[in-house]
Scaffold this motif. Structure first.
Motif, PDB file in Angstrom:
ATOM      1  N   THR A  88       0.821  -1.229   0.000  1.00 37.53           N
ATOM      2  CA  THR A  88       0.000   0.000   0.000  1.00 37.53           C
ATOM      3  C   THR A  88       0.853   1.276   0.000  1.00 37.53           C
ATOM      4  O   THR A  88       0.340   2.360   0.285  1.00 37.53           O
ATOM      5  N   TRP A  89       2.165   1.155  -0.268  1.00 36.08           N
ATOM      6  CA  TRP A  89       2.977   2.364  -0.385  1.00 36.08           C
ATOM      7  C   TRP A  89       2.583   3.132  -1.654  1.00 36.08           C
ATOM      8  O   TRP A  89       2.165   2.533  -2.658  1.00 36.08           O
ATOM      9  N   CYS A  90       2.751   4.438  -1.646  1.00 36.17           N
ATOM     10  CA  CYS A  90       2.476   5.240  -2.839  1.00 36.17           C
ATOM     11  C   CYS A  90       3.474   4.844  -3.944  1.00 36.17           C
ATOM     12  O   CYS A  90       4.632   4.543  -3.646  1.00 36.17           O
ATOM     13  N   PRO A  91       3.037   4.877  -5.207  1.00 33.32           N
ATOM     14  CA  PRO A  91       3.984   4.605  -6.289  1.00 33.32           C
ATOM     15  C   PRO A  91       5.193   5.539  -6.184  1.00 33.32           C
ATOM     16  O   PRO A  91       5.027   6.729  -5.897  1.00 33.32           O
ATOM     17  N   PHE A  92       6.392   5.002  -6.375  1.00 29.14           N
ATOM     18  CA  PHE A  92       7.678   5.740  -6.333  1.00 29.14           C
ATOM     19  C   PHE A  92       8.129   6.131  -4.919  1.00 29.14           C
ATOM     20  O   PHE A  92       9.083   6.887  -4.750  1.00 29.14           O
ATOM     21  N   CYS A  93       7.471   5.628  -3.899  1.00 29.27           N
ATOM     22  CA  CYS A  93       7.938   5.849  -2.522  1.00 29.27           C
ATOM     23  C   CYS A  93       9.355   5.274  -2.379  1.00 29.27           C
ATOM     24  O   CYS A  93       9.667   4.205  -2.925  1.00 29.27           O
ATOM     25  N   GLY A  94      10.193   5.955  -1.614  1.00 31.50           N
ATOM     26  CA  GLY A  94      11.563   5.481  -1.388  1.00 31.50           C
ATOM     27  C   GLY A  94      11.630   4.127  -0.701  1.00 31.50           C
ATOM     28  O   GLY A  94      12.633   3.410  -0.806  1.00 31.50           O
TER      29      GLY A  94
END
Ligand SMILES: Cc1ncc(C[n+]2csc(CCOP(=O)(O)OP(=O)(O)O)c2C)c(N)n1
Ligand code: SF4
Length: 271
Positions: free
Chosen positions: A11-17
């Motif tokens: 569920t991380w945002c796309p392109f999250c580090g």
């Protein structure tokens, strides 16, 4: 499906580090005995990482990733224990645990996801946010200067201090392998963008550079390199190992005070 993957929905945002940290960690441990690895996390976006790696894990409370890792290591010294933590998690909520684990030289590895804000709660400033940071709780700008976590670690007598970047997965993987091989307390500060609330991708892509490993036992040289970037705006950002010395870890010192007994024998008596 890779043996380290799980069925959890990411569920991380796309392109999250955090994706870079996850990829590097899986590569760093893929050839290890996975039954000998345990991971812990605090609470936050970073903490979800334990759901995405198929090894024994403990999802703790906010700020308590490090004491959970210390407890696991104490109970089972055979394990390699890795504590994932956020900057809010270990530089605000649980800062005393970070300092004392470093001071004790507990034999764990801390991976500090430093996105420099409380991300899961949508962008409040932390102890790592830049002076003037405008977020949910500081719409007019944070009226405080940031802590340099690695300087704090040097002052706390950590025996392995390093920094890497979530956008340099190869460097991060290599740094993780070095930290995992270190006997004693090791920390990797991983600078990473929170693309939704504090997107530092361009800053880090432009300004990070990799150091050579040299004079790693000099506190003076380490401090010079650690202070090269002050977490304020632009400036060159060194990545690499800043400091490394060998010192007997805490539990070995405590538990082998009775020299004729092994750590396992003493633990048996204690439990
Ligand atoms: C004791 C406690 N205080 C506050 C919270 C609310 N909370 C949940 S996640 C979070 C932010 C976590 O920030 P950080 O550790 O930097 O991780 P990130 O989300 O940035 O990865 C906060 C404040 C909580 N769960 N528990
Ligand atoms: S809010 Fe930020 S840290 Fe959290 S998943 Fe999204 S980009 Fe990553």
């Amino acid at each position: 499906m890779n043996k380290l993957d799980t069925n959890y929905k990411n569920t991380w945002c796309p392109f999250c580090g955090n994706f870079g940290i996850l990829a590097a960690f899986k590569r760093a441990i893929e050839n290890e005995d996975l039954n000998k690895i345990a991971i812990t996390s605090g609470i936050g976006c970073h903490a979800k990482i334990v759901d995405y790696i198929n090894v024994n894990s403990f999802y703790s409370l906010h700020g308590r990733s490090i004491p959970a890792a210390e407890g696991i290591k104490l109970a089972n010294p055979e394990l390699k224990v890795i504590a994932f933590t956020g900057d809010g998690d270990s530089l605000n909520e649980g800062i005393s645990h970070l300092i004392h684990a470093a001071k004790r030289n507990t034999d764990i590895t801390v991976i500090l996801h430093n996105n420099r804000l409380f991300a899961l709660t949508t962008g409040q400033f932390t102890a790592a946010s830049e002076d003037g940071f405008k977020g949910r709780s500081t719409p007019m700008g944070a009226p405080e200067s940031p802590i340099n976590p690695l300087e704090l670690m040097l002052a706390s007598n950590a025996t392995f201090i390093s920094r890497s970047y979530s956008g340099n997965i190869k460097h991060l993987e290599e740094t993780m392998k070095k930290a995992l091989a270190h006997k004693g307390f090791s920390i990797i500060e991983v600078i990473e963008p929170c693309v939704s609330f504090y997107n530092t991708s361009d800053l880090y892509n432009k300004n990070t550079y990799v150091l050579e490993d040299s004079d790693l036992d000099s506190k003076e040289k380490a401090l010079e390199k650690i202070r090269e970037w002050n977490y304020e705006g632009e400036g060159k950002i060194p990545l690499g190992v800043f400091y490394k010395v060998d010192k007997k870890p805490y539990f070995e010192r405590v538990l082998t005070a009775k020299k004729e007994e092994t750590v396992e024998q003493i633990l048996e008596e204690l439990i």
